[in-house]
Design a protein around this motif. Structure first.
Motif, PDB file in Angstrom:
ATOM      1  N   GLY A  64      -5.988  -1.919 -14.353  1.00  0.00           N
ATOM      2  CA  GLY A  64      -6.640  -2.368 -13.408  1.00  0.00           C
ATOM      3  C   GLY A  64      -5.652  -2.398 -12.090  1.00  0.00           C
ATOM      4  O   GLY A  64      -5.951  -2.398 -11.014  1.00  0.00           O
ATOM      5  N   SER A  65      -4.446  -2.327 -12.529  1.00  0.00           N
ATOM      6  CA  SER A  65      -3.258  -2.399 -11.386  1.00  0.00           C
ATOM      7  C   SER A  65      -2.747  -0.866 -10.960  1.00  0.00           C
ATOM      8  O   SER A  65      -2.686  -0.894  -9.651  1.00  0.00           O
ATOM      9  CB  SER A  65      -2.223  -3.078 -11.867  1.00  0.00           C
ATOM     10  N   GLY A  66      -2.781  -0.026 -11.783  1.00  0.00           N
ATOM     11  CA  GLY A  66      -2.615   1.128 -11.161  1.00  0.00           C
ATOM     12  C   GLY A  66      -1.037   1.335 -10.581  1.00  0.00           C
ATOM     13  O   GLY A  66       0.026   0.620 -10.985  1.00  0.00           O
ATOM     14  N   SER A  67      -1.088   2.164  -9.188  1.00  0.00           N
ATOM     15  CA  SER A  67       0.112   2.247  -8.618  1.00  0.00           C
ATOM     16  C   SER A  67       0.548   0.883  -7.891  1.00  0.00           C
ATOM     17  O   SER A  67       1.627   0.647  -7.372  1.00  0.00           O
ATOM     18  CB  SER A  67       0.190   3.354  -7.540  1.00  0.00           C
ATOM     19  N   ASP A  68      -0.456  -0.170  -8.009  1.00  0.00           N
ATOM     20  CA  ASP A  68      -0.224  -1.475  -7.047  1.00  0.00           C
ATOM     21  C   ASP A  68       0.321  -2.343  -8.176  1.00  0.00           C
ATOM     22  O   ASP A  68      -0.124  -3.159  -8.611  1.00  0.00           O
ATOM     23  CB  ASP A  68      -1.404  -1.986  -6.721  1.00  0.00           C
ATOM     24  N   LEU A  69       1.763  -2.218  -8.541  1.00  0.00           N
ATOM     25  CA  LEU A  69       2.343  -2.865  -9.461  1.00  0.00           C
ATOM     26  C   LEU A  69       2.489  -4.451  -9.321  1.00  0.00           C
ATOM     27  O   LEU A  69       2.279  -5.121 -10.235  1.00  0.00           O
ATOM     28  CB  LEU A  69       3.899  -2.480  -9.623  1.00  0.00           C
ATOM     29  N   ALA A  70       2.311  -4.806  -8.093  1.00  0.00           N
ATOM     30  CA  ALA A  70       2.588  -6.214  -7.751  1.00  0.00           C
ATOM     31  C   ALA A  70       1.341  -7.132  -7.946  1.00  0.00           C
ATOM     32  O   ALA A  70       1.280  -8.249  -8.135  1.00  0.00           O
ATOM     33  CB  ALA A  70       2.703  -6.226  -6.287  1.00  0.00           C
ATOM     34  N   SER A  71       0.322  -6.229  -8.396  1.00  0.00           N
ATOM     35  CA  SER A  71      -1.050  -6.867  -8.863  1.00  0.00           C
ATOM     36  C   SER A  71      -1.077  -7.236 -10.178  1.00  0.00           C
ATOM     37  O   SER A  71      -2.097  -7.827 -10.670  1.00  0.00           O
ATOM     38  CB  SER A  71      -2.214  -6.098  -8.536  1.00  0.00           C
TER      39      SER A  71
ATOM     40  N   THR B 169       8.457 -12.145 -12.880  1.00  0.00           N
ATOM     41  CA  THR B 169       9.795 -12.080 -13.421  1.00  0.00           C
ATOM     42  C   THR B 169      10.045 -11.125 -14.555  1.00  0.00           C
ATOM     43  O   THR B 169       9.094 -10.505 -15.105  1.00  0.00           O
ATOM     44  CB  THR B 169       9.846 -13.291 -14.297  1.00  0.00           C
ATOM     45  N   PHE B 170      11.171 -10.723 -14.720  1.00  0.00           N
ATOM     46  CA  PHE B 170      11.496  -9.520 -15.562  1.00  0.00           C
ATOM     47  C   PHE B 170      12.187 -10.090 -16.860  1.00  0.00           C
ATOM     48  O   PHE B 170      13.008 -10.983 -17.080  1.00  0.00           O
ATOM     49  CB  PHE B 170      12.681  -8.778 -14.976  1.00  0.00           C
TER      50      PHE B 170
ATOM     51  N   ALA C 186      16.757 -14.262 -11.802  1.00  0.00           N
ATOM     52  CA  ALA C 186      16.137 -15.499 -11.643  1.00  0.00           C
ATOM     53  C   ALA C 186      14.383 -15.332 -11.944  1.00  0.00           C
ATOM     54  O   ALA C 186      14.132 -14.255 -11.594  1.00  0.00           O
ATOM     55  CB  ALA C 186      16.369 -16.209 -10.558  1.00  0.00           C
ATOM     56  N   GLU C 187      14.081 -16.506 -12.433  1.00  0.00           N
ATOM     57  CA  GLU C 187      12.437 -16.629 -12.456  1.00  0.00           C
ATOM     58  C   GLU C 187      11.880 -16.500 -11.255  1.00  0.00           C
ATOM     59  O   GLU C 187      12.514 -16.806 -10.235  1.00  0.00           O
ATOM     60  CB  GLU C 187      12.291 -18.144 -12.878  1.00  0.00           C
ATOM     61  N   ASN C 188      10.998 -15.847 -11.012  1.00  0.00           N
ATOM     62  CA  ASN C 188      10.011 -15.177  -9.844  1.00  0.00           C
ATOM     63  C   ASN C 188      10.889 -14.099  -8.962  1.00  0.00           C
ATOM     64  O   ASN C 188      10.400 -13.940  -7.847  1.00  0.00           O
ATOM     65  CB  ASN C 188       9.624 -16.551  -9.392  1.00  0.00           C
ATOM     66  N   GLN C 189      11.962 -13.629  -9.356  1.00  0.00           N
ATOM     67  CA  GLN C 189      12.577 -12.701  -8.746  1.00  0.00           C
ATOM     68  C   GLN C 189      12.598 -11.335  -9.105  1.00  0.00           C
ATOM     69  O   GLN C 189      13.362 -10.522  -8.863  1.00  0.00           O
ATOM     70  CB  GLN C 189      14.051 -13.295  -8.329  1.00  0.00           C
ATOM     71  N   GLY C 190      11.713 -11.174 -10.275  1.00  0.00           N
ATOM     72  CA  GLY C 190      11.623  -9.789 -10.997  1.00  0.00           C
ATOM     73  C   GLY C 190      11.099  -8.700 -10.005  1.00  0.00           C
ATOM     74  O   GLY C 190      11.847  -7.604 -10.573  1.00  0.00           O
ATOM     75  N   TRP C 191      10.696  -8.837  -9.105  1.00  0.00           N
ATOM     76  CA  TRP C 191      10.198  -7.888  -8.034  1.00  0.00           C
ATOM     77  C   TRP C 191      11.557  -7.093  -7.767  1.00  0.00           C
ATOM     78  O   TRP C 191      11.550  -5.830  -7.442  1.00  0.00           O
ATOM     79  CB  TRP C 191       9.317  -8.141  -7.022  1.00  0.00           C
ATOM     80  N   THR C 192      12.438  -7.738  -7.302  1.00  0.00           N
ATOM     81  CA  THR C 192      13.781  -7.176  -6.680  1.00  0.00           C
ATOM     82  C   THR C 192      14.568  -6.331  -7.981  1.00  0.00           C
ATOM     83  O   THR C 192      14.805  -5.182  -7.783  1.00  0.00           O
ATOM     84  CB  THR C 192      14.605  -8.117  -6.518  1.00  0.00           C
TER      85      THR C 192
END
Length: 393
Positions: free
Chosen positions: A134-141, A188-189, A231-237
């Motif tokens: 369901g997220s496809g190319s929209d990784l942030a979802s 988070t990563f 850091a936690e919640n900084q995985g997008w970076t």
């Protein structure tokens, strides 16, 4: 801008050629030549990685301080080109090209000391937990939840299209640790072990009939917080940093090998089809243009410049040229293209091919490479990047 190799570069190329000739066994060469995907099974890639690691060449882009050869951009390009031309098995990029550089950039000293040597040696074989249903190319979802519980996160959800999860003993994974703010702000990563209780892997069989990708399920999976990168919640970076390595160029040598295969198929076919010869010539022009573009980017990198949107352009042109060459190969085979011969493709097989031997991988490559314009950031996304950064739209 100098696009030609120097005398030192030519000497390095000869050194690489001599090493490959002396160390690439016939079985490994055959396995590399009969790849039907960008991923080679570990039963062939890991022995080749072990040979390269003994020479210090397993990770061409790694600096010396982490066990790499410390090569220049030009040397790395030469090495990749010679491996492609020799038919060497491709090494899995998940550890060496993706999570390895991330650990170097964002990992703690303890994480670097533990993971990096294991990546180089092949002791750890990695898969990537990014995409979700369901997220496809929209990784942030992404929605794989990671709930804090003392020194651990507890994971529930799933990942999909997970390449080689059936072989991997480790995964680098994006999880959702917060639902507050923008979607990107709660990611988070994590690094995790695939034998952790609660993880299950379900095969997904591709159009080519091969088991390369999977869906991975997480049911109450406990992952130590010490396995977090950044850091936690900084995985997008961290995730964006990793994608810079996933979307690298250097496709021209592989395209040339594929084009040569298509030309041999055409030569083996009966008759003289002028339209088919024209398509081959057009593909040759496209590959030559990609090769020159990659040389220009290489020259820019060697001069300390950032390639910028050129990487998006090369991703589009490289994957679309790959698909065009696959189509030409299948068309050249005619009725033989539809013959499914998985046993004859095996590296040690003594089963003769039905039709031209060059055609054994044509249809599987055509089917598998349909995904090339989707993974690593779809070509539509790459065109959006070009529109914004180049055209100002």
């Amino acid at each position: 801008m100098d696009l030609e190799l120097t005398a030192a570069d030519l000497a390095f190329r000869d050194e690489v050629r001599a090493f490959i000739e002396a160390n690439l066994t016939p079985e490994l060469r055959r396995a590399g030549e009969r790849l039907t995907s960008v991923f080679c099974e570990p039963r062939y890639s890991l022995p080749w990685q072990k040979i390269l690691h003994a020479r210090g060449w397993a990770a061409p882009a790694w600096p010396r301080e982490y066990g790499g050869p410390g090569w220049s951009e030009v040397q790395r390009a030469i090495f990749a080109a010679e491996c492609a031309r020799a038919g060497a098995p491709t090494l899995s990029p998940m550890g060496l090209k993706m999570v390895g550089p991330v650990i170097m950039g964002y990992g703690t000293p303890e994480q670097k000391a533990y993971y990096l040597p294991r990546i180089l040696s092949g002791e750890d074989y990695w898969c990537q937990g990014y995409s979700e249903p369901g997220s496809g190319s929209d990784l942030a979802s992404l929605q794989l939840r990671a709930v804090s519980d003392g020194d651990h996160y507890v994971l529930d959800g799933s990942k999909i299209w997970t390449t080689h999860a059936q072989f991997a003993n480790r995964m680098f994974c994006l999880v959702r640790t917060s639902t507050e703010g923008k979607p990107q702000q709660g990611i988070t990563f994590l690094l995790l072990e695939m034998d952790t209780p609660g993880i299950s892997v379900k095969p997904i069989i591709t159009l080519a009939g091969e088991h390369e990708v999977n869906q991975v399920f997480f049911d109450g999976v406990r992952v130590p917080k010490a396995n977090r990168i950044g850091a936690e919640n900084q995985g997008w970076t961290v995730a964006k940093y990793l994608l810079e390595f996933e979307r690298g160029g250097g496709s021209a040598p592989g395209l040339m090998v594929g084009l040569e295969r298509a030309q041999r198929i055409a030569e083996a076919a009966s008759g003289d089809d002028a339209a088919h010869r024209r398509r081959l010539a057009e593909a040759q022009i496209a590959v030559t243009a990609i090769d020159m573009s990659e040389r220009m980017v290489l020259a820019a990198l060697a001069g300390g410049k950032n390639p910028g949107p050129a990487s998006s352009m090369l991703k589009i042109n490289g994957t679309e040229a790959m698909q065009r060459i696959d189509e030409i190969s299948v068309a050249g085979l005619g009725a033989y293209a539809g013959v499914d011969e998985p046993a004859a493709r095996e590296a040690g097989s003594n089963i003769e091919a039905v039709g031209p031997e060059e055609g054994l991988v044509a249809m599987p490559r055509y089917l598998n490479n349909r995904a090339a314009s989707i993974y690593g950031g779809s070509n539509e996304i790459q065109r959006d990047i070009i529109a914004r950064l180049v055209l100002g739209l």
